[in-house]
Scaffold this motif. Structure first.
Motif, PDB file in Angstrom:
ATOM      1  N   VAL A   1       0.933  -1.007   0.262  1.00  0.00           N
ATOM      2  CA  VAL A   1       0.105  -0.313   0.448  1.00  0.00           C
ATOM      3  C   VAL A   1       0.832   1.302  -0.175  1.00  0.00           C
ATOM      4  O   VAL A   1       0.892   2.808  -0.766  1.00  0.00           O
ATOM      5  N   LEU A   2       1.889   0.983   0.366  1.00  0.00           N
ATOM      6  CA  LEU A   2       3.340   2.237   0.675  1.00  0.00           C
ATOM      7  C   LEU A   2       3.377   2.475  -0.564  1.00  0.00           C
ATOM      8  O   LEU A   2       3.526   3.402  -1.128  1.00  0.00           O
ATOM      9  N   LEU A   3       3.796   1.798  -1.526  1.00  0.00           N
ATOM     10  CA  LEU A   3       4.521   1.159  -2.827  1.00  0.00           C
ATOM     11  C   LEU A   3       3.523   2.422  -3.587  1.00  0.00           C
ATOM     12  O   LEU A   3       3.268   3.657  -4.910  1.00  0.00           O
ATOM     13  N   ALA A   4       2.326   1.710  -2.530  1.00  0.00           N
ATOM     14  CA  ALA A   4       0.900   2.104  -4.233  1.00  0.00           C
ATOM     15  C   ALA A   4       0.819   3.939  -4.230  1.00  0.00           C
ATOM     16  O   ALA A   4       0.691   4.154  -4.692  1.00  0.00           O
ATOM     17  N   LEU A   5       0.553   4.254  -2.620  1.00  0.00           N
ATOM     18  CA  LEU A   5       0.450   5.338  -2.197  1.00  0.00           C
ATOM     19  C   LEU A   5       1.843   6.921  -2.982  1.00  0.00           C
ATOM     20  O   LEU A   5       1.893   7.467  -3.253  1.00  0.00           O
ATOM     21  N   SER A   6       2.972   5.664  -3.080  1.00  0.00           N
ATOM     22  CA  SER A   6       3.920   6.588  -3.857  1.00  0.00           C
ATOM     23  C   SER A   6       4.089   6.698  -5.390  1.00  0.00           C
ATOM     24  O   SER A   6       4.407   7.680  -5.891  1.00  0.00           O
ATOM     25  N   LEU A   7       4.040   6.146  -5.445  1.00  0.00           N
ATOM     26  CA  LEU A   7       3.872   5.630  -7.223  1.00  0.00           C
ATOM     27  C   LEU A   7       2.384   6.245  -7.544  1.00  0.00           C
ATOM     28  O   LEU A   7       2.774   7.297  -8.939  1.00  0.00           O
ATOM     29  N   PHE A   8       1.093   6.784  -6.650  1.00  0.00           N
ATOM     30  CA  PHE A   8       0.471   7.326  -7.659  1.00  0.00           C
ATOM     31  C   PHE A   8       0.510   8.886  -7.169  1.00  0.00           C
ATOM     32  O   PHE A   8       0.062   9.966  -7.719  1.00  0.00           O
TER      33      PHE A   8
ATOM     34  N   LEU B   1      24.375  10.365 -11.941  1.00  0.00           N
ATOM     35  CA  LEU B   1      24.258   9.798 -10.883  1.00  0.00           C
ATOM     36  C   LEU B   1      24.241  11.159  -9.173  1.00  0.00           C
ATOM     37  O   LEU B   1      25.065  10.716  -8.522  1.00  0.00           O
ATOM     38  N   GLY B   2      23.198  12.699  -9.171  1.00  0.00           N
ATOM     39  CA  GLY B   2      22.965  13.292  -8.228  1.00  0.00           C
ATOM     40  C   GLY B   2      22.171  12.298  -7.280  1.00  0.00           C
ATOM     41  O   GLY B   2      21.623  11.215  -7.417  1.00  0.00           O
ATOM     42  N   TYR B   3      21.759  13.580  -6.407  1.00  0.00           N
ATOM     43  CA  TYR B   3      20.402  13.026  -5.457  1.00  0.00           C
ATOM     44  C   TYR B   3      19.769  12.345  -5.974  1.00  0.00           C
ATOM     45  O   TYR B   3      18.852  11.627  -5.618  1.00  0.00           O
ATOM     46  N   GLU B   4      19.191  12.515  -7.192  1.00  0.00           N
ATOM     47  CA  GLU B   4      17.825  12.110  -8.395  1.00  0.00           C
ATOM     48  C   GLU B   4      17.680  10.179  -7.734  1.00  0.00           C
ATOM     49  O   GLU B   4      17.278   9.849  -7.611  1.00  0.00           O
ATOM     50  N   PHE B   5      19.215  10.293  -8.464  1.00  0.00           N
ATOM     51  CA  PHE B   5      19.790   9.139  -8.466  1.00  0.00           C
ATOM     52  C   PHE B   5      19.146   7.703  -6.896  1.00  0.00           C
ATOM     53  O   PHE B   5      18.813   7.153  -6.675  1.00  0.00           O
ATOM     54  N   TRP B   6      20.594   8.477  -6.211  1.00  0.00           N
ATOM     55  CA  TRP B   6      20.561   7.902  -4.457  1.00  0.00           C
ATOM     56  C   TRP B   6      18.987   7.966  -3.823  1.00  0.00           C
ATOM     57  O   TRP B   6      18.832   6.991  -3.086  1.00  0.00           O
ATOM     58  N   ILE B   7      18.598   8.563  -4.280  1.00  0.00           N
ATOM     59  CA  ILE B   7      17.235   9.302  -3.188  1.00  0.00           C
ATOM     60  C   ILE B   7      15.825   8.356  -3.781  1.00  0.00           C
ATOM     61  O   ILE B   7      15.285   7.742  -2.908  1.00  0.00           O
TER      62      ILE B   7
ATOM     63  N   GLY C   1      15.831   4.385  -3.888  1.00  0.00           N
ATOM     64  CA  GLY C   1      15.083   4.552  -2.580  1.00  0.00           C
ATOM     65  C   GLY C   1      13.809   3.652  -2.690  1.00  0.00           C
ATOM     66  O   GLY C   1      13.775   3.356  -1.909  1.00  0.00           O
ATOM     67  N   MET C   2      13.311   4.115  -4.041  1.00  0.00           N
ATOM     68  CA  MET C   2      12.171   3.477  -4.912  1.00  0.00           C
ATOM     69  C   MET C   2      12.152   2.170  -5.236  1.00  0.00           C
ATOM     70  O   MET C   2      11.193   1.663  -4.830  1.00  0.00           O
ATOM     71  N   LEU C   3      13.586   2.324  -5.764  1.00  0.00           N
ATOM     72  CA  LEU C   3      13.695   1.031  -5.913  1.00  0.00           C
ATOM     73  C   LEU C   3      13.777  -0.590  -4.604  1.00  0.00           C
ATOM     74  O   LEU C   3      13.166  -1.477  -4.390  1.00  0.00           O
ATOM     75  N   ALA C   4      14.488   0.288  -3.712  1.00  0.00           N
ATOM     76  CA  ALA C   4      14.384  -0.608  -2.055  1.00  0.00           C
ATOM     77  C   ALA C   4      12.828  -0.281  -1.888  1.00  0.00           C
ATOM     78  O   ALA C   4      12.699  -1.676  -1.094  1.00  0.00           O
TER      79      ALA C   4
END
Length: 118
Positions: A12-19, A94-100, A104-107
């Motif tokens: 649900v958290l992933l779904a909310l994040s993607l939405f 490979l800036g913060y967009e990549f790392w965070i 982050g979304m992959l994790a």
């Protein structure tokens, strides 16, 4: 065998994040524009990301009742963010967009898929 996710709140958290990401992508804020431009994703194709994220949101929510759908969607989201990570690496963006954002979304995607296997 694929089971109903426990804890249920990870998908649900992933779904909310993607939405939320899909909604933001309708009129992308600066950090999303910089990210997509940074990896060289054509602006004419940005709408596809909205459709993918909305479909993933629906699949994850349907997966609460039908675990196979949720697990397949979670695996698809993992593939999506692995592809995004590769695009970042390939473009040397490979800036913060990549790392965070990307990793982050992959994790979170991996964490959301694991409860289906428990």
């Amino acid at each position: 065998m694929i089971h109903a996710p426990e804890p249920w709140w990870l998908p649900v958290l992933l779904a909310l994040s993607l939405f939320a990401d899909a909604l933001m992508s309708v009129r992308p804020p600066k950090f999303i524009r910089q990210c997509l431009d940074g990896v060289g994703f054509p602006r004419d194709w940005w709408w596809t990301l909205i459709a993918i994220k909305l479909a993933a949101t629906a699949g994850l929510l349907v997966g609460l009742k039908y675990p196979g759908v949720g697990f397949a969607t979670a695996v698809g989201v993992i593939a999506y963010f692995l592809s995004a990570a590769y695009a970042h690496y390939r473009a040397r963006f490979l800036g913060y967009e990549f790392w965070i954002n990307c990793l982050g979304m992959l994790a979170l995607s991996v964490a959301a898929a694991l409860p289906y296997l428990a």
